[in-house]
Design an enzyme around this catalytic site. Structure first.
Site, PDB file in Angstrom:
ATOM      1  N   GLU A  98      71.302 -28.858 -36.553  1.00 48.97           N
ATOM      2  CA  GLU A  98      71.265 -29.382 -37.901  1.00 48.97           C
ATOM      3  C   GLU A  98      71.964 -28.346 -39.025  1.00 48.97           C
ATOM      4  O   GLU A  98      72.510 -29.182 -40.091  1.00 48.97           O
ATOM      5  CB  GLU A  98      69.661 -29.698 -38.388  1.00 48.97           C
ATOM      6  N   ASP A 136      72.680 -11.163   4.891  1.00 48.00           N
ATOM      7  CA  ASP A 136      73.854 -11.944   4.681  1.00 48.00           C
ATOM      8  C   ASP A 136      74.907 -10.886   3.485  1.00 48.00           C
ATOM      9  O   ASP A 136      75.842 -11.141   3.509  1.00 48.00           O
ATOM     10  CB  ASP A 136      73.672 -13.131   3.940  1.00 48.00           C
ATOM     11  N   GLU A 188      68.176 -20.025  -3.414  1.00 47.27           N
ATOM     12  CA  GLU A 188      69.258 -20.293  -2.577  1.00 47.27           C
ATOM     13  C   GLU A 188      68.749 -19.802  -1.150  1.00 47.27           C
ATOM     14  O   GLU A 188      69.589 -20.008  -0.207  1.00 47.27           O
ATOM     15  CB  GLU A 188      70.355 -19.285  -2.804  1.00 47.27           C
ATOM     16  N   GLY A 241      66.225 -17.211   1.971  1.00 45.81           N
ATOM     17  CA  GLY A 241      66.637 -18.157   3.102  1.00 45.81           C
ATOM     18  C   GLY A 241      65.545 -19.197   3.275  1.00 45.81           C
ATOM     19  O   GLY A 241      64.602 -19.397   2.534  1.00 45.81           O
TER      20      GLY A 241
END
Length: 357
Positions: A65, A215, A282, A284
């Site tokens: 605004e 990972d 994400e 595991g």
């Protein structure tokens, strides 16, 4: 001029509906990831002509605004007697910026058309303040479109916690890795690019310590050229085991946050305290199952590749399902082809009410 009566206040003119659609498009120019909502505003003169436009560019910048009022001033156009068409109820509190309700009143705006009421108890009250000053206010205009533009911000504020998207990348038979642990790559490059774009829109990415250790992910958001996006989400590791000093999580990217807990509710409470509105879980499979069991998954993104592995870790750990009647049911919202893969976007259905004996 044609008009439609959509709620309280005077009927909505065709020019105001057109302006609301424009305001919604302006809102989308704001950052997808921000503690504050995406908001757009269009100022109209008495004959429906545009006098100013604005959108919120992120935390600490002028609200939509105020930006529209500044645009009108830069054009040399008056705001006295104007109509402000805005996608979210004007705020009524002082934070990094002043109340938009007061700015509109001071500018002499005579009418305000609103798409979505503000659910934030800290900022709401703008409609009442405007009406108390004699401003005509129409609410509930193109509300479904307004809610869609607000995205995860709206349910996050309504629920008092971050919106949770659970992401899974798996083979057609539900495996996230082969028997030897190898998983790069089950899904296609097209799917991976899509997933990186999703990362660039969230405030935080969460994985368990098992995934972090096995990972060694970087949990960054990258473009097709492999370069870091301008916005990098927080990288959140959930669990008690330490993150190695040489982990990729400590490399370039978002801040690393280690939450030494296994309680999804505590994870969300700590992220909420950091102004996180949207978290991407994400993995595991253990962390994914914990969020599902806790009833804290708002949306599931399943990237499914036409690959069969037959063995290897599954996408989801034990959910405590004993019989088919206990299964967690989902409603598919969309199915998007991504190269050879498909992305299934779904929401978890509420549990069926227990029948009385």
């Amino acid at each position: 001029m044609a008009s439609t009566d959509l709620g309280t206040g005077a009927p909505v003119a065709a020019a105001e509906l057109t302006a609301m659609r424009r305001a919604l498009a302006l809102a989308l120019r704001g950052p997808a990831s921000d503690p504050n909502p995406r908001v757009g505003c269009v100022l109209l003169g008495p004959d429906g002509e545009v006098r100013g436009e604005g959108w919120h560019r992120g935390a600490g910048t002028p609200h939509a605004e105020v930006a529209a009022l500044a645009d009108a001033a830069a054009r040399g156009l008056p705001t006295e007697g104007a109509t402000a068409v805005v996608t979210l109820e004007p705020c009524n509190h002082t934070g990094r910026t002043g109340p938009c309700s007061e700015a509109l009143i001071a500018a002499g705006v005579a009418r305000v058309v609103v798409s979505v009421d503000d659910p934030n108890p800290v900022a709401s009250g703008g409609v009442e303040r405007l009406r108390s000053a004699g401003v005509d206010v129409q609410t509930g205009v193109l509300t479904a479109e307004g809610r869609a533009v607000l995205g995860a911000w709206l349910p996050s504020v309504e629920r008092g916690r971050p919106f949770v998207t659970l992401k899974i990348a798996m083979s057609l038979d539900g495996r996230i890795a082969a028997a030897d642990g190898s998983s790069r790559w089950i899904t296609s490059e097209v799917s991976r690019h899509h997933a990186h774009d999703l990362r660039a829109e969230v405030d935080a990415i969460a994985v368990g310590t098992g995934t972090a250790l096995v990972d060694d992910p970087s949990l960054t958001a990258r473009n097709a050229a492999g370069e870091l996006h301008g916005h990098q989400p927080l990288r959140v590791v959930v669990g008690h085991r330490d993150v190695p000093a040489d982990a990729r999580l400590r490399g370039p990217g978002g801040e690393l946050v280690h939450l030494r807990t296994h309680d999804p509710a505590q994870v969300l409470a700590e992220l909420h305290a950091r102004d996180v509105r949207h978290v991407l879980v994400e993995g595991g499979p253990t962390l994914a199952a914990a969020f599902v069991r806790a009833g804290l998954v708002d949306e599931l993104h399943a990237y499914v590749a036409p690959v069969l592995l037959g063995s290897g870790p599954s996408a989801m750990a034990d959910l405590g399902v004993v019989s088919i009647g206990d299964a967690v049911r989902l409603t598919t919202r969309s199915v998007i082809p991504l190269g050879p893969d498909v992305l299934v976007v779904a929401t978890i259905d509420p549990p069926s009410p227990t029948e009385e004996p």
